[in-house]
Design an enzyme around this catalytic site. Structure first.
Site, PDB file in Angstrom:
ATOM      1  N   GLY B  61     -14.664  53.759   6.626  1.00  0.00           N
ATOM      2  CA  GLY B  61     -13.642  54.426   5.731  1.00  0.00           C
ATOM      3  C   GLY B  61     -14.102  55.728   5.419  1.00  0.00           C
ATOM      4  O   GLY B  61     -14.991  56.290   6.301  1.00  0.00           O
ATOM      5  N   SER B  62     -13.832  56.386   4.464  1.00  0.00           N
ATOM      6  CA  SER B  62     -14.066  57.679   4.156  1.00  0.00           C
ATOM      7  C   SER B  62     -15.444  57.928   3.616  1.00  0.00           C
ATOM      8  O   SER B  62     -15.973  57.294   2.956  1.00  0.00           O
ATOM      9  CB  SER B  62     -13.077  58.262   2.922  1.00  0.00           C
ATOM     10  OG  SER B  62     -13.721  59.412   2.284  1.00  0.00           O
ATOM     11  N   THR B  63     -16.142  59.061   4.007  1.00  0.00           N
ATOM     12  CA  THR B  63     -17.353  59.445   3.638  1.00  0.00           C
ATOM     13  C   THR B  63     -17.672  59.699   1.964  1.00  0.00           C
ATOM     14  O   THR B  63     -18.778  59.674   1.615  1.00  0.00           O
ATOM     15  CB  THR B  63     -18.185  60.846   4.500  1.00  0.00           C
ATOM     16  OG1 THR B  63     -17.062  61.730   4.055  1.00  0.00           O
ATOM     17  CG2 THR B  63     -18.002  60.502   5.644  1.00  0.00           C
ATOM     18  N   VAL B  64     -16.629  59.904   1.490  1.00  0.00           N
ATOM     19  CA  VAL B  64     -16.550  59.816  -0.098  1.00  0.00           C
ATOM     20  C   VAL B  64     -17.036  58.573  -0.700  1.00  0.00           C
ATOM     21  O   VAL B  64     -17.547  58.523  -2.013  1.00  0.00           O
ATOM     22  CB  VAL B  64     -15.148  60.368  -0.591  1.00  0.00           C
ATOM     23  CG1 VAL B  64     -15.139  60.469  -2.228  1.00  0.00           C
ATOM     24  CG2 VAL B  64     -14.624  61.671  -0.210  1.00  0.00           C
ATOM     25  N   GLY B  65     -17.042  57.607   0.052  1.00  0.00           N
ATOM     26  CA  GLY B  65     -17.458  56.106  -0.147  1.00  0.00           C
ATOM     27  C   GLY B  65     -19.021  56.173  -0.715  1.00  0.00           C
ATOM     28  O   GLY B  65     -19.290  55.325  -1.752  1.00  0.00           O
TER      29      GLY B  65
END
Lengths: 404, 262
Positions: B61-65
């Site tokens: 998923g997103s790197t904001v994870g």
């Protein structure tokens, strides 16, 4: 992995906690991807700037990190630029951004600048801000800039995330793996393009191919039969990076590494104009756009001037908004074009774009010519837009009084 | 016993294991305020990972994870430690910036929900108190292109009714693994075989035991047929690829892979 004595000391914390944390991250990522050593980078582009994308979680981390660096009396070690924010730092009220969002956005911006990061706020640092040269190692986040730097310039960078790019900024180092190594920069598929695309079709081609290549497990395409300019390559690469994580491509007779990129055993596919036209039907939805947004990635000088040419002497239609997103550097070098567009009633936005600003708070439908924006804007949890995907001239006509 | 992996993020922590066999996205897949998995594609959807040793295959998923993990750590809802089969950038970055101990290259099928374990990431191991390791051999007998599998009877101690190779515990007094192989083949099949080669050992969990299984490949003459004893009810000669069509003991396919016949 082999570390030099100085790197060992940095990892031990002799240069403070911020550097130690950065080293720990770079070494761990290097271990995961099989790097044998760390190499210096000449520039860094950090992502994770828009409050809309990173939220309170990101804000908290960045402010904490900035405090740690301040305590250690450290700044970034190499030239470091930052991605776009969620708003134009001056024109945010004109964009309809609320005060609460603006305050948090400014906190993120201030934390980054306190680390010594340049207030560039653009996804196109390669326009006048931070231009790497062929063969130079850099550590850039922002997938479209990574694609441009690798493919069009021939610099060497992996697709960094927010934390790893920041770690490279603080240490001046990255782990040597992936696209830093010559052997991983060769093409793994040849794409025969059976027609000469215009800039609109390049964006569509990229949107289509990124997803297709990712499904096929391919990473480095080699294009034959096309002759794109820099703006077209920017559009193509940004879209492929968005829909398929493509970080490097080659174009025969055009990009700097095309000559040694292929061998005769490679798989080959042909893409026809019909296939792209068919793909566009899925990108271009049937809706009346409230916002017409150009500049994803940020528009070049040429693109900005072209928009000015198209709107010169005309009047904006009531109820339509026209936004052109550019870097500060491009806006400052083209004051005439900016004035013409603003006289028309459009907004020339710096520091931000339609993807990372909170447009969903104000608009339901947006028209774009970007293959990257056409991928992100419809996402329900992100921008929730009904998207029209049309060529630039048609977009401008949508915004002009008296045009249908 | 200890399972050794690779250090991703240093530190040491103890906790109960919660296992997700799939990939986890921290942005959107986890509620950071409560520390609960909310991604319906995860088997542990609805369960709390706060304070647990969270074992899952890998991140996605997103790197904001990465930032979401950091926020959880500060809110007190983060896992005490993270175990991955194969680490990637998002979760690794999140663990490091948050100071959460993390190791990877651990076969999470060897863990069970509610095992209490100690993750020592500095030394790159998971300590599993109460779990012991025992050693066994399993022999695949080959005749021409076919291999022998046997159906375990209801009288055996474990894996009743499942298909297996010729297996046995290593017992005290065994003079090396090969002598155990020959004894088991003789007892269970009465066949004359020749040992061809051995493969890399495989670990498999069975309640509070982790078996270290040493795979062997043996070859039988073309006229040999097994005479089975009480331990088995049936046998079959199959092509190695057919192993997936049978309800086998755990990791029989891995045994064949490590022997180079699958």
């Amino acid at each position: 992995m082999h570390l030099t004595a100085e790197q060992e000391r940095m990892l031990e914390g002799e240069e403070g906690e911020a550097v130690r944390k950065g080293m720990e991250l770079i070494v761990a990522l290097g271990d995961i991807y099989g790097a044998e050593r760390l190499i210096p980078v000449i520039s860094v582009q950090v992502s994770g700037v828009s409050y809309k994308t990173i939220g309170d979680a990101g804000l908290e981390f960045i402010e904490d990190y900035a405090r740690t660096m301040k305590k250690d009396a450290k700044k970034v070690r190499v030239k470091t630029t930052m991605n776009p924010a969620g708003m134009d730092l001056e024109k945010w009220t004109k964009m309809g951004v609320d005060r609460k969002f603006a305050e948090k956005q400014l906190r993120i911006f201030n934390a980054y600048t306190s680390m010594g990061i340049e207030p560039s706020l653009t996804c196109t640092p390669y326009y006048f801000v931070s231009e790497p040269k062929f063969g130079e190692h850099i550590a850039w986040a922002e997938s479209s800039a990574v694609s441009y730097a690798n493919s069009v310039i021939g610099a060497r960078t992996n697709r960094e995330g927010g934390p790893s790019a920041l770690a490279s900024a603080i240490t001046g180092l990255t782990a040597e793996y992936g696209l830093h190594l010559e052997e991983n920069r060769k093409a793994d598929i040849i794409i025969d393009v059976g027609f000469e695309p215009d800039s609109y079709m390049y964006a569509a081609l990229g949107n289509h191919l990124g997803a297709l290549l990712s499904k096929m497990g391919k990473k480095v395409p080699y294009f034959k039969g096309i002759n794109p300019g820099d703006d077209e390559m920017k559009a193509l690469g940004a879209a492929m990076a968005a829909t398929g994580s493509i970080a490097l491509y080659h174009v025969e007779n055009t990009t700097p590494e095309w000559k040694n990129a292929v061998n005769d055993k490679l798989e080959r596919i042909t893409i026809s104009e019909e296939e792209i036209r068919e793909h566009i039907k899925g990108m271009d939805r049937d809706c009346e756009p409230e916002l017409i947004a150009i500049g994803c990635p940020h528009a070049s000088e040429k693109e900005l001037r072209r928009v000015a040419e198209l709107v010169k002497g005309k009047k904006k239609k009531e109820g339509k908004e026209l936004w052109i997103s550019v870097s500060r550097a491009v806006a400052e070098r083209n004051p005439d074009a900016v004035r013409i567009i603003e006289d028309f009633g459009g907004l020339v936005l710096r520091d931000t774009c339609m993807v990372v600003s909170p447009i969903e708070k104000r608009f339901h439908s947006t028209a774009v010519n970007s293959g990257k924006a056409a991928y992100y804007l419809p996402k329900e949890s992100f921008c929730g837009q009904c998207v029209r995907f049309r060529p630039l001239e048609e977009l401008i006509n949508m915004a002009v009084e008296g045009e249908t | 016993m200890r399972l050794y992996g690779r250090k991703i993020s240093g530190g040491k922590a103890e906790g109960d294991v919660i296992i997700e066999p799939g990939a986890v996205s921290f942005l959107g897949g986890v509620d950071p305020e409560e520390g609960i998995i909310v991604d319906s594609s995860n088997q542990v959807s609805g369960q709390r990972i706060a304070g647990k040793v969270f074992a899952f295959s890998t991140g996605k998923g997103s790197t904001v994870g990465s930032y979401v993990i950091y926020r959880m750590k500060k809110a007190g809802t983060a896992p005490a430690a993270i175990i991955n089969e194969s680490a990637e950038t998002i979760v690794a970055s999140g663990a490091i910036i948050s100071g959460i101990p993390m190791i990877d290259h651990i076969d999470i099928s060897l863990l069970r929900n509610c095992d209490t374990v100690i993750v020592n990431a500095d030394e790159a191991y998971v300590e599993m108190p109460g779990v012991v390791m025992k050693e066994a051999i399993t022999t695949v007998i080959k005749k021409g292109e076919k291999v022998l599998i046997l159906k375990r009877s209801e009288k055996v101690g474990s894996c009743k009714g499942r298909w297996a190779g010729v297996s046995g515990h290593i017992e005290e007094g065994d003079e090396g693994l090969e002598s155990r192989v020959m004894k088991e083949v003789e007892e269970e099949t009465r066949m004359n075989v020749r040992i061809v080669r051995s493969g890399e050992p495989i670990l498999a969990r069975d309640r509070s035991i982790i078996w270290k299984i040493h795979p062997f490949l043996a070859e039988a003459g073309s006229n040999e047929e097994p005479e089975i004893d009480w331990e088995h009810t049936k046998y079959r000669w199959i092509s190695p690829e057919e192993v997936y069509d049978f309800n086998t003991v755990p990791k029989l396919d891995m045994v064949m892979k490590n022997l180079g016949i699958l």
